[in-house]
Design an enzyme around this catalytic site. Structure first.
Site, short mmCIF file in Angstrom:
data_model
loop_
_atom_site.label_atom_id
_atom_site.label_comp_id
_atom_site.label_asym_id
_atom_site.label_seq_id
_atom_site.Cartn_x
_atom_site.Cartn_y
_atom_site.Cartn_z
N ASP A 178 35.25 -27.12 -35.81
CA ASP A 178 34.74 -27.66 -37.06
C ASP A 178 34.32 -26.48 -37.94
O ASP A 178 34.69 -25.34 -37.67
CB ASP A 178 33.60 -28.67 -36.82
CG ASP A 178 32.34 -28.03 -36.26
OD1 ASP A 178 32.30 -26.79 -36.14
OD2 ASP A 178 31.40 -28.76 -35.95
N ARG A 207 22.84 -36.77 -39.48
CA ARG A 207 22.78 -35.37 -39.93
C ARG A 207 23.22 -35.28 -41.39
O ARG A 207 24.41 -35.37 -41.70
CB ARG A 207 23.67 -34.47 -39.08
CG ARG A 207 23.72 -33.05 -39.65
CD ARG A 207 24.09 -31.98 -38.66
NE ARG A 207 25.51 -31.76 -38.54
CZ ARG A 207 26.05 -30.67 -37.97
NH1 ARG A 207 25.28 -29.72 -37.50
NH2 ARG A 207 27.34 -30.56 -37.87
#
Lengths: 58, 438
Positions: free
Chosen positions: B349, B75
């Site tokens: 996160d 990613r």
């Protein structure tokens, strides 16, 4: 007075003394530069378009 | 499974955990700083080659990656981020830098796991053309077939939910499937409805996994994907199991099972996990190897993707307080080089941090009234929320959480940054002045 911090995401800054020829894989700069010239302006246009879409929603 | 790429031990453990796919993250779970991004890229390259190791200090041995058919997805950072300083005085697309840095250093003939890219943070189908052209330009420069780089795309913004099929079509030579994001999608919904009092969301952890604004999209995505032979992948359950806390563990695994069963019933083909103890339960809820042939007879790809959240969950002072506490602790982790932290049982996160900041801003903006512990009515204002930031900082410093990184100074800095970012959301909407109480 409270400090207001921009909602814009922070920019990752490479070290100021970075020498791409020395600090990145050999030949990577030459590989990256034409891609940067082609794709970074398009990325900036797309990011600007996002802001317009959000503004239009409010 | 998914996790930060800059932690070699975690990457090796994820790849040895038996998950069919592992996404190595350079974005939300990694602190967006030069050492973390470049370390993450080095780990990804070594993992693709099957060469990454870490030193197991307890057992005094080097641990490597077991042979497997696990699909590795990389990613890169999203199109909203820029990388400065690689070429003096210039900014470039961070996504370009990440993809190029990895692609330049891999030779497909030597890879144990082919190069696949996980595209996050997209907001329109036009952006797929940027990625398509990038994949093909990189492949041409490396001498690879034009369709060599495969991808999966995360749908985590409200506008993209209306353009999923067009996005996938624009990347049709590369696309393996779509994934339904969860926390950033909710933050995006708030971003686009910030002005609307009907969209003041309840406390995050009182929102059920099958709330209509997710469930409707969860039923549209498999239809869009399966029509085109693509996989539809569900989200991650944020409540993590615990090997130290049996009650939390049992609760987390029960929530996980219900959540994944619902996704499977919605015709999703799989889902992300973030903890090895989630894998078996998650995998077992989905038909093996997928249900890409399954279609609903009554499928409707034009479902309402913005159904009102009114009547869902609860809005409480404790909920605001928990949000304040979490954003301070998350940002303290970032200041100490950690892009993801397990806080009070939840993996937090940048995406979950973003939701909390938006929720706090939304409550200030609409002057939301809640009851305090004594039953008195309290109205959200910048001053009231500022007081919560002070109180939670004081509490964190006095009762330092176990395994918390950093110092009192970084915690204080985290508190100030977090409050400033909440005010920044209001200001970006041109609403900060109006939100301030007189």
């Amino acid at each position: 007075m409270k400090t207001v911090i921009s909602a814009d995401p922070p920019v990752n800054q490479a070290p100021p003394d970075l020498d791409p020829a020395r600090d990145l894989p050999r030949g990577f700069s030459e590989f990256l530069l034409p891609l940067h010239r082609a794709f970074s302006p398009r990325q900036q246009e797309l990011a600007a378009r996002r802001r317009n879409v959000l503004d239009a929603a409010h | 499974m998914t996790g930060p790429s800059d932690d070699a031990e975690l990457v090796v453990k994820m790849l040895n955990a038996g998950a069919p796919g592992v996404m190595l993250d350079l974005e939300d779970s990694v602190a967006n700083a030069w050492p973390n991004i470049t370390q993450g890229a080095r780990n990804i390259i070594a993992a693709l080659r099957g060469e990454l190791t870490y030193q197991d200090k307890k057992r005094d041995r080097e641990v490597g990656i077991n042979e497997s058919k696990t699909v590795i997805l990389t990613r890169p950072r999203g199109l909203h981020l820029e990388q400065a300083g690689v070429f003096k005085g210039e900014r470039m697309a961070a996504a370009l830098f990440d993809v190029a840095l990895v692609a330049y250093q891999v030779d497909p003939s030597r890879l144990k796991h082919p190069l696949s890219i996980y595209i996050a943070k997209s907001e329109s189908a036009d952006e797929a053309l940027w990625w398509r052209d990038l994949f093909q330009a990189v492949s041409a420069a490396r001498g690879w077939p034009s369709d060599y780089i495969k991808c999966m795309a995360l749908v985590e913004s409200h506008p993209l939910a209306y353009q999923m099929e067009e996005f996938a079509y624009n990347l049709r030579e590369h696309m393996m499937g779509l994934n339904l994001g969860r926390w950033d999608y909710m933050a995006s919904l708030i971003d686009f409805t910030l002005h609307d009092p009907a969209w003041v969301l309840p406390d995050r952890n009182t929102i059920p996994h099958d709330v209509a604004f997710f469930q409707n999209l969860r039923e549209v995505m498999p239809e869009v994907c399966h029509k085109r032979g693509m996989l539809a992948i569900g989200g991650m359950t944020a409540l993590y199991p615990s090997r130290e806390d049996p009650e939390l563990n049992a609760r987390a695994l029960k929530v996980l099972e219900q959540d994944k069963k619902n996704e499977a019933n919605s015709l999703m083909d799989g889902a992300w996990t973030g903890h090895p103890d989630q894998n078996e339960i998650a995998v077992n809820q989905f038909p093996y190897p997928n249900q890409v042939q399954a279609r609903r007879q009554d499928a409707d790809i034009h479902k309402d993707l913005r159904p009102s959240p009114q009547g869902v969950g609860k809005r409480t002072l404790d909920g605001t307080r928990a949000a304040v506490r979490t954003v301070i602790r998350y940002r303290n982790g970032v200041l100490n080089g950690k892009g993801a932290s397990l806080l009070d049982g939840y993996m937090e996160d940048l995406a979950t941090d973003r939701i909390y900041r938006y929720m706090i801003a939304q409550r200030i903006l609409h002057k939301v009234s809640v009851s305090d512990a004594g039953g008195r009515s309290v109205v959200h204002s910048p001053e009231m929320v500022s007081g919560l930031f002070d109180e939670e900082l004081e509490r964190l410093v006095a009762q330092w959480p176990k395994a918390e990184a950093g110092s009192k100074e970084t915690m204080k800095q985290a508190r100030d940054l977090s409050e400033g970012m909440v005010l920044g959301i209001l200001e970006a909407q041109g609403l900060a002045r109006g939100a301030r109480s007189e």
